[in-house]
Design an enzyme around this catalytic site. Structure first.
Site, mmCIF file in Angstrom:
data_model
loop_
_atom_site.group_PDB
_atom_site.id
_atom_site.type_symbol
_atom_site.label_atom_id
_atom_site.label_comp_id
_atom_site.label_asym_id
_atom_site.label_seq_id
_atom_site.Cartn_x
_atom_site.Cartn_y
_atom_site.Cartn_z
ATOM 1 N N GLU A 143 56.312 -61.122 -13.673
ATOM 2 C CA GLU A 143 57.213 -62.118 -14.270
ATOM 3 C C GLU A 143 57.141 -62.045 -15.794
ATOM 4 O OE1 GLU A 143 56.581 -66.057 -12.698
ATOM 5 O OE2 GLU A 143 56.193 -65.336 -10.665
ATOM 6 N N GLU A 145 50.221 -68.704 -7.251
ATOM 7 C CA GLU A 145 49.396 -69.542 -8.121
ATOM 8 C C GLU A 145 48.246 -70.205 -7.362
ATOM 9 O OE1 GLU A 145 52.229 -71.905 -10.347
ATOM 10 O OE2 GLU A 145 53.101 -70.097 -11.246
#
Length: 353
Positions: free
Chosen positions: A229, A127
């Site tokens: 994910e 991220e």
């Protein structure tokens, strides 16, 4: 008579797992029957392996790796650093710059020395588009140094950035496809090469044309793309989750530059998952699990039996993977194996009786 059977799939399709799978034979059986890839949900993250400074604990990760090894499952390493301060160990937050610099070096050395050659991928910076804790503390080049150190520690591992809202939405200004590519170019200017593109793929209502266009743009970089994910928001009921999941999985699997798909569906002891579970606690499929099973069955060649033509030739369309072939003629039978890999050309294989 020719009999061809696909015995192994090349396309990595898997799910997150957590420590609930340790010693849980029903869970292990359910997982192995479906998946050939895994990623640990939290057990490799810094907060899990070093909750207190200098106190390292790899017990759960080691036990989960035993399960992965025993079943010849491909495993992704997730993650070395998470940029979001909420998920950074509390003791790390208060370090001075010089103390933090030493701590991150020790983190990379400890983690990647212990697990060298064990994980095919590492999410080096998780991220990075949304958060910048390490850059604020150590300078704008900090993450680039992480990639350098990770590559030196495990040269065979494919190194990824991993981020959300890249393929899911066009409303997040932090994580457009262009901002992702810009970060990759910054890495290259510092002599660091990110080897893979990690797209978290946490979807609400999927925008499939957007998803396809973004995958097409990333594909021009000629790097492996992984949906790392995949799940569907729990704002929807189980049936709607399953319907949207099928849309996303079909879009991802059909794209020639997507090299693997990981679901974010690790089941906890209490029956909860991050957003989307595939089963209940008794490992009975929920609708999303039924969708996965349906697609896994659809995306394999299975068994094909047929006669050769007058020239002794037989052809078929098959998914990537390993195949066993048996040919019988005149009371004689012979068997062999071959693989089908990515290629623009037809794969030719000869077998003699």
């Amino acid at each position: 008579m020719v009999r061809v059977e696909q015995v192994a799939k090349d396309f990595p399709f898997g799910s997150a797992i957590n420590n609930y799978i340790i010693g849980n034979l029903p869970y292990q059986k359910w997982f192995v029957e479906r998946f050939n890839a895994a990623v640990f949900e939290n057990e490799l993250k810094w907060a899990a392996t070093e909750p207190k400074q200098g106190v390292l604990n790899y017990t759960l990760a080691d036990q989960m790796l035993d399960f992965v090894r025993a079943n010849q499952i491909v495993a992704r390493g997730h993650n070395i650093f998470w940029e979001d301060p909420k998920y950074i160990p509390s003791w790390v937050l208060n370090l001075t710059s010089s103390e933090l610099e030493l701590a991150v070096k020790q983190r990379i050395a400890s983690l990647m020395t212990r697990y060298k050659n064990e994980f095919v991928h590492w999410d080096v910076s998780n991220e990075f588009l949304h958060f910048n804790f390490y850059e604020d503390k150590l300078g704008e080049n900090a993450t680039y140094e992480f990639f350098k150190a990770a590559h030196e520690a495990d040269p065979l591992a494919t190194l990824f950035m991993n981020d959300f809202n890249v393929v899911e939405s066009c409303r997040d200004v932090n994580s457009t496809v262009d901002s992702y590519i810009s970060k990759m170019r910054d890495l290259r200017r510092f002599g660091v090469y990110m080897d893979g593109i990690g797209l978290e793929s946490h979807f609400g209502v999927p925008n499939l044309p957007l998803m396809r266009a973004i995958l097409d743009k990333f594909a021009t970089l000629e790097l492996p793309i992984w949906l790392t994910e995949v799940d569907i928001s729990d704002n929807f009921d189980h049936n709607q989750q399953a319907a949207y999941l099928e849309d996303v999985l079909r879009e991802g699997f059909s794209h020639p530059s997507v090299n693997g798909i990981m679901l974010w569906s690790a089941l906890k002891k209490n029956g909860k998952c991050y957003q989307m579970c595939l089963t209940d606690t008794n490992f009975n499929n929920l609708p999303a699990g039924d969708t996965v099973d349906k697609l896994l069955k659809e995306w394999q060649t299975g068994v094909i039996k047929s006669q050769t033509d007058e020239h002794g030739a037989f052809s078929f369309y098959g998914y990537l993977g390993e195949y066993a072939v048996t040919a019988s003629f005149g009371g004689k039978t012979t068997s062999s194996t071959f693989s089908v890999s990515r290629s623009d050309e037809t794969r030719h294989y000869s077998i003699q009786i």
